[in-house]
Design a protein around this motif. Sequence first.
Motif, PDB file in Angstrom:
ATOM      1  N   PHE A  13      68.689  59.179  41.006  1.00  0.00           N
ATOM      2  CA  PHE A  13      69.146  58.521  42.333  1.00  0.00           C
ATOM      3  C   PHE A  13      68.331  58.616  43.639  1.00  0.00           C
ATOM      4  O   PHE A  13      68.597  58.537  44.674  1.00  0.00           O
ATOM      5  CB  PHE A  13      70.441  58.752  42.579  1.00  0.00           C
ATOM      6  N   VAL A  14      66.919  58.465  43.389  1.00  0.00           N
ATOM      7  CA  VAL A  14      65.964  58.829  44.251  1.00  0.00           C
ATOM      8  C   VAL A  14      65.360  57.744  44.632  1.00  0.00           C
ATOM      9  O   VAL A  14      65.058  56.574  43.697  1.00  0.00           O
ATOM     10  CB  VAL A  14      64.860  59.634  43.875  1.00  0.00           C
ATOM     11  N   ALA A  15      65.058  57.196  45.914  1.00  0.00           N
ATOM     12  CA  ALA A  15      64.403  55.955  46.346  1.00  0.00           C
ATOM     13  C   ALA A  15      63.327  56.547  47.358  1.00  0.00           C
ATOM     14  O   ALA A  15      63.345  57.315  47.942  1.00  0.00           O
ATOM     15  CB  ALA A  15      65.355  55.353  47.127  1.00  0.00           C
ATOM     16  N   LYS A  16      62.073  55.828  46.889  1.00  0.00           N
ATOM     17  CA  LYS A  16      60.835  56.339  47.777  1.00  0.00           C
ATOM     18  C   LYS A  16      60.444  54.823  48.424  1.00  0.00           C
ATOM     19  O   LYS A  16      60.070  53.891  47.593  1.00  0.00           O
ATOM     20  CB  LYS A  16      59.731  56.890  47.032  1.00  0.00           C
ATOM     21  N   LEU A  17      60.627  54.648  49.736  1.00  0.00           N
ATOM     22  CA  LEU A  17      60.343  53.310  50.335  1.00  0.00           C
ATOM     23  C   LEU A  17      59.359  53.367  51.385  1.00  0.00           C
ATOM     24  O   LEU A  17      59.166  54.468  52.132  1.00  0.00           O
ATOM     25  CB  LEU A  17      61.690  52.763  50.824  1.00  0.00           C
ATOM     26  N   VAL A  18      58.747  52.366  51.330  1.00  0.00           N
ATOM     27  CA  VAL A  18      57.239  52.578  52.488  1.00  0.00           C
ATOM     28  C   VAL A  18      57.271  51.651  53.692  1.00  0.00           C
ATOM     29  O   VAL A  18      58.033  50.457  53.555  1.00  0.00           O
ATOM     30  CB  VAL A  18      56.217  51.809  51.825  1.00  0.00           C
ATOM     31  N   ALA A  19      57.503  52.171  54.731  1.00  0.00           N
ATOM     32  CA  ALA A  19      57.448  51.413  56.386  1.00  0.00           C
ATOM     33  C   ALA A  19      56.057  51.192  56.310  1.00  0.00           C
ATOM     34  O   ALA A  19      55.048  51.909  56.709  1.00  0.00           O
ATOM     35  CB  ALA A  19      57.991  52.546  57.292  1.00  0.00           C
ATOM     36  N   ASP A  20      55.849  49.670  56.250  1.00  0.00           N
ATOM     37  CA  ASP A  20      54.452  49.275  56.077  1.00  0.00           C
ATOM     38  C   ASP A  20      54.200  48.415  57.236  1.00  0.00           C
ATOM     39  O   ASP A  20      53.310  47.493  57.292  1.00  0.00           O
ATOM     40  CB  ASP A  20      54.182  48.648  54.814  1.00  0.00           C
ATOM     41  N   GLN A  21      55.002  48.443  58.373  1.00  0.00           N
ATOM     42  CA  GLN A  21      54.918  47.408  59.455  1.00  0.00           C
ATOM     43  C   GLN A  21      54.531  48.327  60.780  1.00  0.00           C
ATOM     44  O   GLN A  21      55.081  48.286  62.044  1.00  0.00           O
ATOM     45  CB  GLN A  21      55.661  46.684  59.770  1.00  0.00           C
ATOM     46  N   VAL A  22      53.799  49.586  60.748  1.00  0.00           N
ATOM     47  CA  VAL A  22      53.474  50.437  61.658  1.00  0.00           C
ATOM     48  C   VAL A  22      52.219  50.175  62.141  1.00  0.00           C
ATOM     49  O   VAL A  22      51.193  49.778  61.619  1.00  0.00           O
ATOM     50  CB  VAL A  22      53.628  51.916  61.442  1.00  0.00           C
ATOM     51  N   LEU A  23      51.938  50.564  63.355  1.00  0.00           N
ATOM     52  CA  LEU A  23      50.642  50.632  64.115  1.00  0.00           C
ATOM     53  C   LEU A  23      50.126  51.992  64.387  1.00  0.00           C
ATOM     54  O   LEU A  23      51.134  53.062  64.645  1.00  0.00           O
ATOM     55  CB  LEU A  23      50.764  49.825  65.348  1.00  0.00           C
ATOM     56  N   PRO A  24      48.758  52.330  64.819  1.00  0.00           N
ATOM     57  CA  PRO A  24      48.337  53.650  64.708  1.00  0.00           C
ATOM     58  C   PRO A  24      48.881  54.461  65.913  1.00  0.00           C
ATOM     59  O   PRO A  24      49.127  53.622  67.047  1.00  0.00           O
ATOM     60  CB  PRO A  24      47.154  53.645  64.866  1.00  0.00           C
ATOM     61  N   GLY A  25      49.081  55.805  66.014  1.00  0.00           N
ATOM     62  CA  GLY A  25      49.420  56.758  67.361  1.00  0.00           C
ATOM     63  C   GLY A  25      50.767  56.202  67.833  1.00  0.00           C
ATOM     64  O   GLY A  25      51.028  56.381  68.995  1.00  0.00           O
ATOM     65  N   LYS A  26      51.977  55.732  66.966  1.00  0.00           N
ATOM     66  CA  LYS A  26      53.123  55.286  67.321  1.00  0.00           C
ATOM     67  C   LYS A  26      54.181  56.672  67.150  1.00  0.00           C
ATOM     68  O   LYS A  26      54.053  56.888  65.853  1.00  0.00           O
ATOM     69  CB  LYS A  26      53.634  54.105  66.944  1.00  0.00           C
ATOM     70  N   LYS A  27      55.258  56.625  67.515  1.00  0.00           N
ATOM     71  CA  LYS A  27      56.461  57.304  67.071  1.00  0.00           C
ATOM     72  C   LYS A  27      57.540  56.462  67.081  1.00  0.00           C
ATOM     73  O   LYS A  27      57.749  55.568  67.563  1.00  0.00           O
ATOM     74  CB  LYS A  27      56.639  58.409  68.091  1.00  0.00           C
ATOM     75  N   TYR A  28      58.130  56.533  65.692  1.00  0.00           N
ATOM     76  CA  TYR A  28      59.098  55.493  65.260  1.00  0.00           C
ATOM     77  C   TYR A  28      60.537  56.310  65.210  1.00  0.00           C
ATOM     78  O   TYR A  28      60.597  57.296  64.646  1.00  0.00           O
ATOM     79  CB  TYR A  28      58.661  54.920  64.070  1.00  0.00           C
ATOM     80  N   THR A  29      61.561  55.742  65.707  1.00  0.00           N
ATOM     81  CA  THR A  29      63.015  56.000  65.201  1.00  0.00           C
ATOM     82  C   THR A  29      63.175  55.360  63.856  1.00  0.00           C
ATOM     83  O   THR A  29      62.892  54.117  63.688  1.00  0.00           O
ATOM     84  CB  THR A  29      63.792  55.959  66.288  1.00  0.00           C
ATOM     85  N   TYR A  30      63.955  55.972  62.916  1.00  0.00           N
ATOM     86  CA  TYR A  30      64.217  54.913  61.730  1.00  0.00           C
ATOM     87  C   TYR A  30      65.729  55.426  61.273  1.00  0.00           C
ATOM     88  O   TYR A  30      66.340  56.433  61.764  1.00  0.00           O
ATOM     89  CB  TYR A  30      63.237  55.723  60.591  1.00  0.00           C
ATOM     90  N   GLU A  31      66.381  54.433  60.652  1.00  0.00           N
ATOM     91  CA  GLU A  31      67.743  54.868  60.255  1.00  0.00           C
ATOM     92  C   GLU A  31      67.940  54.325  58.992  1.00  0.00           C
ATOM     93  O   GLU A  31      67.058  53.524  58.335  1.00  0.00           O
ATOM     94  CB  GLU A  31      68.596  53.596  61.118  1.00  0.00           C
TER      95      GLU A  31
END
Length: 446
Positions: A78-96
């Motif tokens: 029941f493992v999921a590995k998903l890629v956040a692929d719309q990021v830009l360099p040097g940023k901090k992101y909040t995720y949900e």
Amino acid sequence: MKKQQLFLVIVLLLHTAISFAQDLVQSGPMLGYSTMREALLWVQTTKPATVHFEYFDKKQPKKRFKTEKYTTQVNNGFVAKLVADQVLPGKKYTYELYVNGKKVKRNYPMEFQSQTLWQWRTDPPEINFAIGSCTYVNEKRFDRPGKPYGSGYEIFNAVYDKKPDFMLWLGDNTYLREADWNTRTGFLHRYTHTRSLKELQPLLASTHHYAIWDDHDFGPNDSDGSFPLKKTSAEMFKLFWGNPNYDALDTGGITGSFQWGDLDFFLLDNRYYRTANRNFTGERQMLGKEQIDWLINALASSRAPFKFIAIGGQVLSSEAMHENYATFPKERAYLIQKIREAKIEGVIFLDGDRHHTVLSRMKEAKNVYPLYDLTCSPLTSGAHASKEEYNAYKLEDTLIGEHNFGILNVSGPRTDRILNIKIFNKEGKELWSKEIKARDLRYKRR
């Protein structure tokens, strides 16, 4: 029904849905690798569920992005590995995290970062990363009778409080037991049990994680290349960790590498190709010539001021005992010889295994820089106050025989980087610190 009653019913239904979604999370979320353009997000559910992540730049919260959706399955734990692929360099992101369309709430921040694009622009960024090894989480029905071997789980809160950019797990990241290592079912159970530790969750969610293995998360104690389930072991490792690559040799193991800022990390496999400890009938190997030659080639192409080589067991210690590399003297000599022949600079070994911490320093001749080997262990398994009596290279004031972890900081301008090593106990109290300058790990120029 009155409006106020309807409102209360809606609130109750929403709360129930959110609670149900949270109940479906077994462990995580966890952050895997980070690059300038993507990051890996990991989660495990309790049963089949459709999961996805949403994320946004902390400075632009209205512009939201989503990962793909994935339905977890029993055959992969029941493992999921998903890629956040719309990021830009040097940023901090909040995720949900969303499970079956419902947002999962946590009482700690869920944030990830992308790496900085600094080349040709500025000096490299300051980098903080945590290291540690040997994590044993008790489970009475499968543990040996008597005093529990695992304890001190608050150490993960102490690591979390240091806010490292990432953590490098140096092997024995879980302890397979007799009931575990003969079946895929056992592997899934043990990895799931360890990963579900309550005290571990905030650290998993806020810090990027990379890992290697040693014997206890590969197979039985002191296991080697003859272990019949080693392919299953590699499958489980890849399922539960989020390195950017594995199996650089394309022969089945977990050898790989990654970069963070101007630092290069080389993740070695000391189990998959290993000769049994008591087999002296022919050529003996721990890493194997093919893996060592790959490493030397990769080191030679690196321009990093510090080149960290992560490996499950001690490399430089001269104690030819336990599972130290000194018990494979011919191959260890070959590795060090090739590092010197290729004039590779800035090498520092990182390892665990020994259930105590120590820094070793080897300098074979006046015309070469010293090699360092930082052993950091244990996180929660039994600690031993070893004196390393036969290790000629140990620095006496760095021997630690209690639960501990390391925070390594690299700072300074591009041409004069400095590594500061700090070792902390399970409460987060500093035990010792050492400074190593990149310029002191270079060959003298004529």
